[in-house]
Design an enzyme around this catalytic site. Structure first.
Site, PDB file in Angstrom:
ATOM      1  N   LEU A   9       0.775  -1.874   0.153  1.00 54.64           N
ATOM      2  CA  LEU A   9      -0.194   0.399  -0.180  1.00 54.64           C
ATOM      3  C   LEU A   9       0.704   1.503  -0.279  1.00 54.64           C
ATOM      4  O   LEU A   9       1.349   1.536   1.357  1.00 54.64           O
ATOM      5  CB  LEU A   9      -0.705   0.161   1.195  1.00 54.64           C
ATOM      6  CG  LEU A   9      -1.715  -1.239   1.158  1.00 54.64           C
ATOM      7  CD1 LEU A   9      -2.384  -1.071   2.611  1.00 54.64           C
ATOM      8  CD2 LEU A   9      -2.751  -1.727   0.216  1.00 54.64           C
ATOM      9  N   ALA A  11      -0.322   4.630  -1.645  1.00 58.79           N
ATOM     10  CA  ALA A  11      -1.310   5.557  -2.677  1.00 58.79           C
ATOM     11  C   ALA A  11      -1.164   6.816  -1.610  1.00 58.79           C
ATOM     12  O   ALA A  11      -1.413   7.803  -2.222  1.00 58.79           O
ATOM     13  CB  ALA A  11      -2.576   5.123  -2.613  1.00 58.79           C
ATOM     14  N   GLY A  12      -1.333   6.812   0.125  1.00 55.25           N
ATOM     15  CA  GLY A  12      -1.003   7.583   0.782  1.00 55.25           C
ATOM     16  C   GLY A  12      -0.390   9.162   0.031  1.00 55.25           C
ATOM     17  O   GLY A  12       1.143   8.762  -0.198  1.00 55.25           O
ATOM     18  N   ARG A  16       2.027  15.156   6.514  1.00 57.97           N
ATOM     19  CA  ARG A  16       2.675  15.874   7.391  1.00 57.97           C
ATOM     20  C   ARG A  16       4.107  15.427   7.185  1.00 57.97           C
ATOM     21  O   ARG A  16       4.674  15.864   8.232  1.00 57.97           O
ATOM     22  CB  ARG A  16       2.319  15.009   9.150  1.00 57.97           C
ATOM     23  CG  ARG A  16       0.869  15.188   9.449  1.00 57.97           C
ATOM     24  CD  ARG A  16       0.377  13.761  10.580  1.00 57.97           C
ATOM     25  NE  ARG A  16       0.075  12.898  10.769  1.00 57.97           N
ATOM     26  CZ  ARG A  16       0.039  12.078  11.656  1.00 57.97           C
ATOM     27  NH1 ARG A  16       0.857  12.085  12.151  1.00 57.97           N
ATOM     28  NH2 ARG A  16      -0.171  10.590  10.825  1.00 57.97           N
ATOM     29  N   LYS A 351      39.162  13.981 -11.564  1.00 62.57           N
ATOM     30  CA  LYS A 351      37.924  13.514 -12.995  1.00 62.57           C
ATOM     31  C   LYS A 351      38.027  12.669 -13.800  1.00 62.57           C
ATOM     32  O   LYS A 351      39.405  12.958 -15.026  1.00 62.57           O
ATOM     33  CB  LYS A 351      37.000  15.056 -12.797  1.00 62.57           C
ATOM     34  CG  LYS A 351      36.026  14.585 -13.104  1.00 62.57           C
ATOM     35  CD  LYS A 351      35.512  15.671 -14.175  1.00 62.57           C
ATOM     36  CE  LYS A 351      35.754  15.360 -15.724  1.00 62.57           C
ATOM     37  NZ  LYS A 351      35.884  16.185 -16.742  1.00 62.57           N
ATOM     38  N   SER A 405      56.698  20.765 -10.705  1.00 58.44           N
ATOM     39  CA  SER A 405      56.418  21.394 -10.008  1.00 58.44           C
ATOM     40  C   SER A 405      55.307  22.717 -11.029  1.00 58.44           C
ATOM     41  O   SER A 405      55.925  23.680 -11.749  1.00 58.44           O
ATOM     42  CB  SER A 405      57.056  22.376  -8.691  1.00 58.44           C
ATOM     43  OG  SER A 405      57.068  20.996  -7.988  1.00 58.44           O
ATOM     44  N   ALA A 423      59.887  22.243 -13.800  1.00 60.03           N
ATOM     45  CA  ALA A 423      58.643  23.006 -13.358  1.00 60.03           C
ATOM     46  C   ALA A 423      58.444  24.662 -13.754  1.00 60.03           C
ATOM     47  O   ALA A 423      59.149  25.061 -14.411  1.00 60.03           O
ATOM     48  CB  ALA A 423      59.523  23.612 -11.865  1.00 60.03           C
TER      49      ALA A 423
END
Ligand code: UD1
Ligand code: CA
Length: 456
Positions: A9, A11-12, A16, A351, A405, A423
């Site tokens: 069930l 459906a509610g 609140r 990423k 670097s 670097a």
């Protein structure tokens, strides 16, 4: 064995909750409430599973998918009315029908299995789940006669003081004999003032027709707490978190402080891994053995190998092989993959990139849309400039390369194996293998092919 179907069930509206999201789509333990009910039904091989939808039906269907069947309850006229909506589609398809709610995530599949087992062994008209509890939780009371046989369920709103004092509560979870359910559900009387049909009246109907009713009574009310407010949502989250943490600890994972360890139920963690405080492990995450994770770490939808250390870092949709060190303050974004033995120090961000085995990336750098060969060193402040304002471009770095670097790699660009970049270089063109290059733009100064290791 008698065949079993399930009706869930859902459906509610969950008024609140004060939410635009249908109640059953709010999450506990990292998954929507309704998913817990589905898992419980599936653990008993219930087939078919019918979900009664109403408020937010399309959203619920989109989340739950096509592996279940749906029936739409247009007007919410009570739990009996909700189950009636499944009658047409379940008639003749299963010998037993269990009914559960989409908003009761802490119900243990083992409890449900015991309920169905009673129904299968004793063949009553129905078996219902009750709980002994001092806190009535607003539940209906189970009324028994002197012989201890169940006579009726009485809702709290209409109960006399005598009945209100009863400590045995109806949980709302049942296993019905299907023939009984589908015949007598049509006889549920309408209850005023809201013209509702109470599923609980099936108990009275069985008794009136001299049909036996069985009960499984449990003592742990936390299992059957429904969710009507966000306070109850947080309570269920806590119950689920304790349960997950306990299972992990019993399986050989050390949690230094379970009260500040937040692990979604679906996460796997290998033996002898230690989880430090304030760590969040979410979604489809797998962590190997002998790792040290945290403190202050968030890992979502990621795979971590064995013997890894991850401190104060954030990982999303990433893969980390064995013996990797990350942090403090590392960030792996979707598509990051660190090979075995990679060392990624503070303020590293990766990423959609593979960093080859045993490479170092020890201090504040960004590697995105890239492939880095094994044994390379990405020195402090190196940045792959992968975005030219319009498109994302690839950087490829060979094996045993040394990127000095502060190097900027203007993608698309490649740096060969065994090549050293001085670097502060800005690499705008491909640099071949075995070269020493530096400057802005970086130029090959000489070949390193026949030389011993150089200092850059
Ligand atoms: C119900 C039981 C009560 C029990 C309690 C346990 C009835 C009449 N009462 O009360 O004895 O102690 O559960 O939690 O059954 N739903 C629909 N359509 C409807 C009405 C409800 O799908 O028309 C769904 C709700 O979304 C919810 C579940 O059924 O998931 C239970 O409904 P709810 O209104 O919370 O039942 P209670 O009044 O709490
Ligand atoms: Ca309720």
């Amino acid at each position: 064995m008698q065949s079993l179907a399930a009706v869930i069930l859902a459906a509610g509206q969950g008024t609140r909750m004060k939410s635009a999201l249908p109640k059953v789509l709010h999450s506990v333990g990292g998954q929507p409430l309704i998913t817990w009910s589905l898992q419980a039904a599936r653990s008993l091989s219930a087939q078919p599973i019918v979900v009664v939808v109403g408020y937010g039906a399309d959203q619920v269907k989109a989340q739950v998918g096509n592996a279940v069947e749906y029936t739409y309850q247009e007007q919410r006229l009570g739990t009996g009315h909700a189950v009636m909506q499944a009658r047409g589609m379940l008639l003749g398809r299963a010998e037993l029908v269990m009914v559960l709610y989409g908003d009761m995530p802490c119900l243990r599949p083992e409890t449900l299995a015991r309920l169905v087992e009673i129904q299968r062994c004793k063949h009553p008209a129905l078996t219902l789940l009750s709980v002994r509890s001092d806190d009535s939780m607003g539940f209906g009371r189970v009324v028994r006669n002197k012989a201890g046989c169940v006579q009726a369920i009485v809702e709290e709103a209409v109960a006399s003081p005598e009945i209100l004092a009863l400590k045995e509560l109806n949980c709302g979870v049942y296993c019905f004999n299907a023939a009984f359910l589908w015949e007598y559900i049509l006889q549920i009387p309408v209850t005023q003032p809201k013209d509702e049909y109470y599923l609980t009246d099936m108990v009275g109907l069985a008794v009136a027709n001299h049909l036996p009713v069985e009960v499984l009574t449990i003592d742990d009310a936390s299992e059957v707490q429904g969710i009507n407010t966000r306070v109850q949502l947080a309570n269920s989250e806590l119950i689920m978190r304790r349960r997950t943490n306990e299972r992990l600890m019993l399986d050989g994972v050390t949690l230094i402080d379970p009260t500040t360890t937040y692990v979604d139920a679906a996460v796997n963690i290998g033996q002898d891994t230690v989880i430090l405080p304030n760590t969040h492990l979410q979604g489809d995450t797998h962590i190997g053995q002998n790792c040290v994770i945290g403190p202050h770490t968030l890992i979502r939808d990621s795979i971590i190998g064995n013997n890894c250390t991850i401190i104060s870092s954030v990982l999303e949709q990433a893969q980390v092989d064995d013996q990797v060190h990350i942090g403090p303050f590392g960030h792996l974004r979707p598509g990051a993959h660190l090979g075995t033995g990679v060392h990624m120090g503070n303020f590293g961000e990766v990423k959609n990139a593979y960093i080859g085995a045993d490479s170092f990336m020890s201090h504040f750098s960004y590697v995105g849309d890239a492939k880095v060969g094994a044994g390379s060193n990405i020195a402090a402040g190196t940045v792959t400039c992968n975005f030219n304002g319009k498109t994302k471009n690839q950087t490829v770095i060979g094996e045993q390369a040394f990127i000095g670097s502060g190097t900027l790699l203007i993608a698309p660009v490649s740096v060969g194996s065994h090549t050293k970049i001085g670097a502060g270089s800005i690499v705008t063109h491909d640099i071949p293998d075995n070269s020493l290059a530096y400057g802005s733009p970086a130029r090959v100064i000489r070949s390193l092919a026949d030389e011993a290791e150089e200092d850059v």
